[in-house]
Scaffold this active site. Sequence first.
Site, PDB file in Angstrom:
ATOM      1  N   ARG A  89       0.811  -1.145   0.009  1.00 53.96           N
ATOM      2  CA  ARG A  89       0.021   0.040  -0.010  1.00 53.96           C
ATOM      3  C   ARG A  89       0.910   1.145   0.193  1.00 53.96           C
ATOM      4  O   ARG A  89       1.927   1.218   0.376  1.00 53.96           O
ATOM      5  CB  ARG A  89      -0.927  -0.053   1.209  1.00 53.96           C
ATOM      6  CG  ARG A  89      -0.232  -0.104   2.664  1.00 53.96           C
ATOM      7  CD  ARG A  89      -1.328  -0.107   3.508  1.00 53.96           C
ATOM      8  NE  ARG A  89      -1.877   1.239   3.858  1.00 53.96           N
ATOM      9  CZ  ARG A  89      -1.270   2.384   4.334  1.00 53.96           C
ATOM     10  NH1 ARG A  89       0.043   2.089   5.030  1.00 53.96           N
ATOM     11  NH2 ARG A  89      -1.912   3.444   4.554  1.00 53.96           N
ATOM     12  N   ARG A 118      -4.267  10.298   0.749  1.00 55.35           N
ATOM     13  CA  ARG A 118      -5.192  10.937   1.406  1.00 55.35           C
ATOM     14  C   ARG A 118      -5.615  11.957   0.681  1.00 55.35           C
ATOM     15  O   ARG A 118      -4.909  13.130   0.160  1.00 55.35           O
ATOM     16  CB  ARG A 118      -4.497  11.555   2.763  1.00 55.35           C
ATOM     17  CG  ARG A 118      -4.136  10.296   3.644  1.00 55.35           C
ATOM     18  CD  ARG A 118      -3.395  10.818   4.938  1.00 55.35           C
ATOM     19  NE  ARG A 118      -2.646   9.746   5.412  1.00 55.35           N
ATOM     20  CZ  ARG A 118      -1.819  10.129   6.499  1.00 55.35           C
ATOM     21  NH1 ARG A 118      -1.544  11.262   6.887  1.00 55.35           N
ATOM     22  NH2 ARG A 118      -1.226   8.941   7.065  1.00 55.35           N
ATOM     23  N   ARG A 169      19.486  -5.150   3.332  1.00 56.07           N
ATOM     24  CA  ARG A 169      19.781  -3.824   3.018  1.00 56.07           C
ATOM     25  C   ARG A 169      20.776  -3.093   3.953  1.00 56.07           C
ATOM     26  O   ARG A 169      19.766  -3.098   5.384  1.00 56.07           O
ATOM     27  CB  ARG A 169      18.867  -3.197   2.173  1.00 56.07           C
ATOM     28  CG  ARG A 169      18.441  -3.525   1.216  1.00 56.07           C
ATOM     29  CD  ARG A 169      19.389  -3.495  -0.218  1.00 56.07           C
ATOM     30  NE  ARG A 169      19.898  -1.953  -0.513  1.00 56.07           N
ATOM     31  CZ  ARG A 169      20.611  -1.777  -1.267  1.00 56.07           C
ATOM     32  NH1 ARG A 169      21.351  -2.393  -1.647  1.00 56.07           N
ATOM     33  NH2 ARG A 169      20.903  -0.366  -1.776  1.00 56.07           N
ATOM     34  N   ARG A 188      17.725  10.426   1.727  1.00 54.44           N
ATOM     35  CA  ARG A 188      17.234  11.489   2.533  1.00 54.44           C
ATOM     36  C   ARG A 188      18.418  12.415   3.336  1.00 54.44           C
ATOM     37  O   ARG A 188      19.288  11.923   3.444  1.00 54.44           O
ATOM     38  CB  ARG A 188      16.195  10.917   3.484  1.00 54.44           C
ATOM     39  CG  ARG A 188      16.339   9.982   4.442  1.00 54.44           C
ATOM     40  CD  ARG A 188      15.199   9.513   5.390  1.00 54.44           C
ATOM     41  NE  ARG A 188      15.578   8.628   6.281  1.00 54.44           N
ATOM     42  CZ  ARG A 188      14.837   8.033   7.148  1.00 54.44           C
ATOM     43  NH1 ARG A 188      13.545   8.175   7.386  1.00 54.44           N
ATOM     44  NH2 ARG A 188      15.151   6.932   7.839  1.00 54.44           N
ATOM     45  N   GLU A 242      21.453   9.864   4.117  1.00 55.51           N
ATOM     46  CA  GLU A 242      21.513   8.780   4.381  1.00 55.51           C
ATOM     47  C   GLU A 242      21.583   7.990   3.003  1.00 55.51           C
ATOM     48  O   GLU A 242      21.038   8.137   2.010  1.00 55.51           O
ATOM     49  CB  GLU A 242      20.194   8.234   5.070  1.00 55.51           C
ATOM     50  CG  GLU A 242      19.768   6.898   5.542  1.00 55.51           C
ATOM     51  CD  GLU A 242      18.588   6.908   6.312  1.00 55.51           C
ATOM     52  OE1 GLU A 242      17.703   6.194   5.850  1.00 55.51           O
ATOM     53  OE2 GLU A 242      18.436   7.394   7.359  1.00 55.51           O
ATOM     54  N   TYR A 283      10.885  -6.318   9.869  1.00 59.85           N
ATOM     55  CA  TYR A 283      11.145  -5.205   9.854  1.00 59.85           C
ATOM     56  C   TYR A 283      10.002  -4.821  10.896  1.00 59.85           C
ATOM     57  O   TYR A 283       8.698  -4.761  10.490  1.00 59.85           O
ATOM     58  CB  TYR A 283      11.101  -4.328   8.515  1.00 59.85           C
ATOM     59  CG  TYR A 283      11.107  -2.511   8.918  1.00 59.85           C
ATOM     60  CD1 TYR A 283      12.609  -2.086   9.080  1.00 59.85           C
ATOM     61  CD2 TYR A 283       9.994  -1.925   8.846  1.00 59.85           C
ATOM     62  CE1 TYR A 283      12.556  -0.873   9.325  1.00 59.85           C
ATOM     63  CE2 TYR A 283      10.176  -0.722   9.014  1.00 59.85           C
ATOM     64  CZ  TYR A 283      11.428  -0.081   9.456  1.00 59.85           C
ATOM     65  OH  TYR A 283      11.444   1.071   9.845  1.00 59.85           O
ATOM     66  N   ASP A 289       8.191  -1.549  13.312  1.00 58.80           N
ATOM     67  CA  ASP A 289       8.352  -0.224  13.980  1.00 58.80           C
ATOM     68  C   ASP A 289       8.526  -0.286  15.351  1.00 58.80           C
ATOM     69  O   ASP A 289       8.073  -1.541  15.952  1.00 58.80           O
ATOM     70  CB  ASP A 289       6.761   0.571  13.595  1.00 58.80           C
ATOM     71  CG  ASP A 289       6.747   0.858  12.198  1.00 58.80           C
ATOM     72  OD1 ASP A 289       7.734   1.227  11.546  1.00 58.80           O
ATOM     73  OD2 ASP A 289       5.328   1.010  11.685  1.00 58.80           O
TER      74      ASP A 289
END
Length: 385
Positions: free
Chosen positions: A172, A176, A249, A280, A300, A348, A350
């Site tokens: 996804r 918005r 990675r 970034r 980065e 991964y 959060d």
Amino acid sequence: MEHYDYVIVGSGLFAGTFAYAATTRGKRCLVVEKRPNLGGNIYCEKIEDINVHKYGAHIFHTSNKRVWDFVNSLVSFNRYTNSPVANYKGEMYNMPFNMNTFSKMWSDVRTPEEAKKRIAEQRAIIKGEPKNLEEQAISLVGEDIYKKLVKGYTEKQWGRDCKDLPAFIINRLPVRYTYDNNYFNDLYQGIPIGGYNILIDALFEGCDVELNTDYNENRERFNAMGDKILYTGTLDSFYNYRYGKLEYRSLRFDTEVKDTDNYQGVAVVNYTDRETPYTRIIEHKHFEFGTQEKTVITREYPTTWEEGMEPYYPINDDKNHTLYQKYADMAANEEKVIFGGRLAEYKYYDMDKVIESAFALIEKELNWEMNYGKECKSQYYYASV
């Protein structure tokens, strides 16, 4: 020789949450950490009186009130809202993709209905099931947004052309149809006031600690010191890469002090063209609304992981999943060792999901359920299950 209920390998959020619960329960814990500091990837380094996120930007966000109450019982959080911007060859776009993005992308788009129509027209070029990441992204956000804001960034992140990446990497993309630049939909969001090291110190208070120490190189010694081992490192290294190395990675960080009080006006700017080598730039003072005379930025750079580098993002393709499962099957048969956290689980996570996972282990291993009681006001208590 000192003896402990738990020898905890690694010192990230998973290890810290478990250590906090165990020491609160009266258990003795020894933390063994390869790095020169506790905290895993949330560790902050003070530069020019600015808390620099040494291992990349970390914004705490969650909709789990139990997790939010827990971390706020240990440290106060500020009201930071993540609102990054994207730089595509000098063109600036708001993130996540919202009405500010669409009206900048297409000058004739003003309303949500117009934006929906434009995106639907561009999505329609993908027929059938998307065969790769490029087709998946276009099927979600259309061709213009994909080419400017997804393609280059993603190819740098994964080191491969989007046509060669599997579609499932992007299940996804946030779209918005409001003029709202808040990146996360979660109910709670912020940065610890004073930086993440305050949270780290609170989590590991009461533990003995050995830094600059590799558990795998001193395994017999540490195994003899603990009734149980909580291992949060990479699973393949625990088994000395018996079946081969899991792929990741990695990231390289280039941190620089700038003689200005405001370099880019926002904490995070994504560089979405393919030619810019970094993904970034982070300006750390904006995480805490800093007013220091100077600023600190970090570029980065994604890179291929090699042994000795920090593993950041697991490559969850079929080959690595099969390899991981071989190691997981072996781990399931360990009697003394408990495995947990993003590296040991090859996922991964959060930050809030890491804590949720640690809660599950606490309830199983310590036979305690974490509760937030009204009578406790601002602190956690534990109840026997």
